[in-house]
Every structure is written in C-alpha cells, then in structure tokens.
Design a protein around this motif. Structure first.
Motif, PDB file in Angstrom:
ATOM      1  N   THR A 128      17.188   3.160  -0.793  1.00 37.91           N
ATOM      2  CA  THR A 128      16.444   1.730  -1.518  1.00 37.91           C
ATOM      3  C   THR A 128      15.971   1.464  -0.357  1.00 37.91           C
ATOM      4  OG1 THR A 128      18.220   0.116  -1.070  1.00 37.91           O
ATOM      5  CG2 THR A 128      17.395   1.719  -3.919  1.00 37.91           C
ATOM      6  N   LEU A 129      13.830   0.552  -0.221  1.00 38.13           N
ATOM      7  CA  LEU A 129      13.730  -0.435   1.160  1.00 38.13           C
ATOM      8  C   LEU A 129      13.378  -1.963   0.606  1.00 38.13           C
ATOM      9  CD1 LEU A 129      11.020   0.679   3.217  1.00 38.13           C
ATOM     10  CD2 LEU A 129      10.198  -1.032   2.325  1.00 38.13           C
ATOM     11  N   CYS A 130      13.776  -2.544   1.567  1.00 40.78           N
ATOM     12  CA  CYS A 130      14.262  -3.764   0.719  1.00 40.78           C
ATOM     13  C   CYS A 130      12.389  -4.460   0.950  1.00 40.78           C
ATOM     14  CB  CYS A 130      14.867  -4.641   2.350  1.00 40.78           C
ATOM     15  SG  CYS A 130      14.487  -6.678   1.893  1.00 40.78           S
ATOM     16  N   PRO A 131      12.328  -5.242   0.073  1.00 42.02           N
ATOM     17  CA  PRO A 131      11.418  -5.452  -1.290  1.00 42.02           C
ATOM     18  C   PRO A 131      10.472  -7.152   0.416  1.00 42.02           C
ATOM     19  CG  PRO A 131      11.774  -4.626  -2.390  1.00 42.02           C
ATOM     20  CD  PRO A 131      13.005  -4.959  -1.412  1.00 42.02           C
ATOM     21  N   CYS A 132      11.497  -7.301   0.516  1.00 40.22           N
ATOM     22  CA  CYS A 132      11.243  -9.037   1.421  1.00 40.22           C
ATOM     23  C   CYS A 132      11.522  -8.507   2.923  1.00 40.22           C
ATOM     24  CB  CYS A 132      12.703  -9.267   1.666  1.00 40.22           C
ATOM     25  SG  CYS A 132      12.507 -11.469   2.134  1.00 40.22           S
ATOM     26  N   SER A 133      11.382  -7.387   3.222  1.00 42.39           N
ATOM     27  CA  SER A 133      12.230  -6.757   5.242  1.00 42.39           C
ATOM     28  C   SER A 133      10.308  -6.477   4.847  1.00 42.39           C
ATOM     29  CB  SER A 133      12.674  -5.882   5.430  1.00 42.39           C
ATOM     30  OG  SER A 133      12.594  -5.016   6.428  1.00 42.39           O
ATOM     31  N   LYS A 134       9.551  -5.809   4.125  1.00 38.81           N
ATOM     32  CA  LYS A 134       8.178  -5.547   3.994  1.00 38.81           C
ATOM     33  C   LYS A 134       6.900  -6.488   4.080  1.00 38.81           C
ATOM     34  CE  LYS A 134       5.105  -2.421   1.584  1.00 38.81           C
ATOM     35  NZ  LYS A 134       4.367  -1.546   0.020  1.00 38.81           N
ATOM     36  N   GLU A 135       7.627  -7.622   3.090  1.00 36.74           N
ATOM     37  CA  GLU A 135       6.837  -8.779   3.140  1.00 36.74           C
ATOM     38  C   GLU A 135       6.747  -9.348   4.551  1.00 36.74           C
ATOM     39  OE1 GLU A 135       4.212 -10.610   0.836  1.00 36.74           O
ATOM     40  OE2 GLU A 135       4.795  -9.021   0.346  1.00 36.74           O
ATOM     41  N   ILE A 136       7.183  -9.666   4.967  1.00 37.20           N
ATOM     42  CA  ILE A 136       7.916 -10.700   6.229  1.00 37.20           C
ATOM     43  C   ILE A 136       7.529  -9.684   7.355  1.00 37.20           C
ATOM     44  CG2 ILE A 136       9.155 -12.193   4.700  1.00 37.20           C
ATOM     45  CD1 ILE A 136      11.452 -11.112   6.725  1.00 37.20           C
ATOM     46  N   ALA A 176      14.142   4.916  -7.169  1.00 45.62           N
ATOM     47  CA  ALA A 176      14.878   4.139  -5.624  1.00 45.62           C
ATOM     48  C   ALA A 176      13.458   4.631  -5.550  1.00 45.62           C
ATOM     49  CB  ALA A 176      15.605   5.933  -5.633  1.00 45.62           C
ATOM     50  N   SER A 177      13.549   3.892  -4.658  1.00 51.00           N
ATOM     51  CA  SER A 177      12.170   4.327  -3.277  1.00 51.00           C
ATOM     52  C   SER A 177      12.145   5.288  -2.456  1.00 51.00           C
ATOM     53  CB  SER A 177      13.019   2.882  -2.069  1.00 51.00           C
ATOM     54  OG  SER A 177      12.839   1.459  -2.902  1.00 51.00           O
ATOM     55  N   ALA A 178      13.618   5.913  -2.610  1.00 57.75           N
ATOM     56  CA  ALA A 178      13.093   7.710  -2.562  1.00 57.75           C
ATOM     57  C   ALA A 178      14.377   8.499  -2.140  1.00 57.75           C
ATOM     58  CB  ALA A 178      12.610   7.556  -0.562  1.00 57.75           C
ATOM     59  N   VAL A 179      14.715   9.649  -2.262  1.00 59.04           N
ATOM     60  CA  VAL A 179      15.571  10.404  -2.423  1.00 59.04           C
ATOM     61  C   VAL A 179      16.543  11.231  -1.910  1.00 59.04           C
ATOM     62  CG1 VAL A 179      16.275  12.979  -3.707  1.00 59.04           C
ATOM     63  CG2 VAL A 179      14.349  11.385  -5.266  1.00 59.04           C
ATOM     64  N   ILE A 180      17.867  11.254  -1.454  1.00 58.22           N
ATOM     65  CA  ILE A 180      18.284  11.578  -0.345  1.00 58.22           C
ATOM     66  C   ILE A 180      17.947  12.455  -0.529  1.00 58.22           C
ATOM     67  CG2 ILE A 180      20.421  12.304   0.472  1.00 58.22           C
ATOM     68  CD1 ILE A 180      20.994   8.758   0.295  1.00 58.22           C
ATOM     69  N   HIS A 181      18.318  13.499   0.992  1.00 54.92           N
ATOM     70  CA  HIS A 181      17.878  14.905   0.600  1.00 54.92           C
ATOM     71  C   HIS A 181      18.508  15.713   1.926  1.00 54.92           C
ATOM     72  CE1 HIS A 181      13.564  15.314  -1.418  1.00 54.92           C
ATOM     73  NE2 HIS A 181      13.801  14.369  -0.735  1.00 54.92           N
ATOM     74  N   PRO A 182      19.764  16.528   1.007  1.00 56.91           N
ATOM     75  CA  PRO A 182      20.531  17.849   2.520  1.00 56.91           C
ATOM     76  C   PRO A 182      19.585  17.758   3.567  1.00 56.91           C
ATOM     77  CG  PRO A 182      20.337  18.542   0.282  1.00 56.91           C
ATOM     78  CD  PRO A 182      19.157  17.462  -0.039  1.00 56.91           C
ATOM     79  N   ILE A 183      18.453  18.527   3.533  1.00 55.78           N
ATOM     80  CA  ILE A 183      17.775  19.252   4.525  1.00 55.78           C
ATOM     81  C   ILE A 183      16.061  18.557   4.585  1.00 55.78           C
ATOM     82  CG2 ILE A 183      16.981  21.189   5.894  1.00 55.78           C
ATOM     83  CD1 ILE A 183      18.659  22.683   3.724  1.00 55.78           C
ATOM     84  N   LEU A 184      16.017  17.583   5.813  1.00 57.96           N
ATOM     85  CA  LEU A 184      14.332  17.254   6.219  1.00 57.96           C
ATOM     86  C   LEU A 184      14.406  17.774   7.213  1.00 57.96           C
ATOM     87  CD1 LEU A 184      15.028  13.573   4.579  1.00 57.96           C
ATOM     88  CD2 LEU A 184      13.386  15.546   3.497  1.00 57.96           C
ATOM     89  N   GLU A 198       6.254   2.459   0.369  1.00 61.64           N
ATOM     90  CA  GLU A 198       5.288   1.904  -0.811  1.00 61.64           C
ATOM     91  C   GLU A 198       5.587   1.275  -2.463  1.00 61.64           C
ATOM     92  OE1 GLU A 198       2.315   2.181  -0.121  1.00 61.64           O
ATOM     93  OE2 GLU A 198       2.360   2.445   1.584  1.00 61.64           O
ATOM     94  N   ASN A 199       7.454   2.193  -2.338  1.00 61.06           N
ATOM     95  CA  ASN A 199       8.091   1.627  -3.204  1.00 61.06           C
ATOM     96  C   ASN A 199       9.274   0.812  -3.564  1.00 61.06           C
ATOM     97  OD1 ASN A 199       6.950   3.349  -6.164  1.00 61.06           O
ATOM     98  ND2 ASN A 199       7.107   4.418  -3.652  1.00 61.06           N
ATOM     99  N   PRO A 200       9.113  -0.904  -2.714  1.00 56.77           N
ATOM    100  CA  PRO A 200      10.542  -1.133  -1.962  1.00 56.77           C
ATOM    101  C   PRO A 200      11.461  -1.389  -3.278  1.00 56.77           C
ATOM    102  CG  PRO A 200       8.333  -2.231  -2.171  1.00 56.77           C
ATOM    103  CD  PRO A 200       8.520  -0.961  -2.170  1.00 56.77           C
TER     104      PRO A 200
END
Length: 249
Positions: A128-136, A176-184, A198-200
């Motif tokens: 998850t990505l924090c909407p407040c952090s992105k905003e400020i 979720a903001s993003a999925v956790i992956h075992p391999i990236l 883009e999805n806080p």
C-alpha cells in the motif's frame, strides 16, 4: 488438542495440488458430570485420516468432524485447521513466475448430527502507498507492507468447485496499491512501483474496498476484513477493520 500433520490442499490456480503442513485444533464439550475427555481419540482420528491421505476438502472435513464426534461420544465437536497456501505469482513484464503464499484457516462446528457452521480465513500480503505522503510531497511517497485478513462465514449452499482461497486473494490483491511478487526484474519493478503510486491506499480504504467485493460474493454470508500496515517511516502500525452480516443488514 493442537497438533501438526501433513495434508494435501487443492486449488484452482497453480499449483493445483500441493502438500503442506497443517495445524489442527480439535475441541469438544463434555457434560458437567464427566471428569474429562479421552485425548487419545483426537489423535487416533487424525492419524486415521493421515494414513488414508488427508485432503482438505470440505467433504473430508465434514466426515472427519462427524466421525470425531461419534468417536468421542459427544453431540458436538469443533475443528480448526491452519496452513500455508502457496500460489504462483507472475511478474508483469518479464513474466517470471515464483511461489507466493498466504495463511489460510478453516473452521467447522458440528452439533447434533450436522455441520452447523463453516468459516474460512485468509491472510495475505500486499503493498500500500500512503495517499497523505503522495499529496504533501513534491516527489515520491512512502509505501509499506500491508496484511489483509478476511474472515468469512460461508453460506449453506457454498459450492466447493469455487475456490474460496482464490476469491479472497483476488479481493485483497485487486484493491491493493500493488501486488507483492516473488521475482521481479528491473522493468517489473518500474511497473509495480508506478502502479502503486497511481493507486494510493489508506488502511481504511483497503478494508472498505475489500468489503465491497466480498459483499458481492454469493457464498459469503458475513465477513470481517482487517488491514494492518507495517509503516515504513512511522514507528507505529496502521490498522482498520470492518464487519458485515448480510442476514441482519
């Protein structure tokens, strides 16, 4: 009693069949005039099914708890089985696939000759990505690892050809903001990072969105959704929960 044994788990996504270690918690009430229960009967029942090949289907679990109640000579019994469930997760660009996992749990209550309650629970990990952090912030935003726990009471007509584990996993990951992956690989990281940006999501957002999805699932009678974030720049965790019962609301 509380004991571990190996079992087989069936899934509708790869791996379709897997062996894993499950922890069984088995209980039963006893009459007021009985001093205690016969503990060996619990383990005898579990060992019988282990030798036959214990697959965690609802039909086998129903037979197990019915026979356990009869073996104990009691009118009721309760079963709780917890196990790690593994599933394949594919990276968005490289398409490299690895195993991810979630913590699963099944709870059966048996009384007066029938299973009266079937509950399932899944706890999975997301970003998850924090909407407040992105905003400020002028650039960037802090994110964190979020743990989504979904506790669901199933309807009596639940069809096991529909994999409850996959349904609950999709409800968590899709919101979720993003999925956790075992391999990236590097390009995968770019895609995942930008998607999260883009999805806080606050924890409050997560539980509401997951709850909205579970509300639409026909075999879900009631549910509780919890989200706990291990904050990356705060000392504390963030937590939210929501509960809903379709039969009373």
């Amino acid at each position: 009693m509380n004991v571990k044994t190996h079992v087989t788990v069936i899934s509708t996504i790869e791996p379709l069949t897997q062996t894993t270690i499950a922890t069984f918690t088995l209980t039963s009430t006893i009459p007021h005039n009985v001093k205690g229960t016969n503990m060996s009967r619990f383990t005898e029942q579990l060992e019988l099914y282990r030798r036959q090949g214990f697959t965690l289907t609802f039909s086998q679990l129903s037979d197990f708890i019915k026979e356990l109640s009869e073996r104990l000579g009691q009118k009721d019994a309760q079963l709780k089985v917890s196990f790690p469930w593994f599933y394949e997760q594919t990276a968005p660009s490289s398409l490299l696939t690895g195993l991810n996992s979630a913590d699963a749990r099944i709870l059966f209550s048996y009384r007066n000759g029938k299973v009266v309650e079937r509950k399932v629970e899944l706890t999975c990990t997301v970003t998850t990505l924090c909407p407040c952090s992105k905003e400020i912030s002028e650039y960037s935003a802090h994110n964190q690892r979020g743990f989504i726990k979904m506790n669901v009471l199933l309807t009596d007509d639940y069809d096991e050809s529909i994999d409850w584990k996959v349904t609950l996993l999709n409800a968590a990951q899709s919101n979720a903001s993003a999925v956790i992956h075992p391999i990236l690989k590097r390009l995968d990281e770019k895609i995942v990072t930008e998607k999260a940006y883009e999805n806080p999501r606050f924890v409050e957002d997560m539980v509401r969105l997951v709850a909205a999805d579970l509300y639409e699932v026909p075999f879900v009678q009631s549910f509780k959704v919890e989200c706990r974030n291990e904050e990356s720049i705060h000392l504390h965790d963030a937590y939210a929960s929501v509960s809903f019962d379709k039969t009373t609301n």
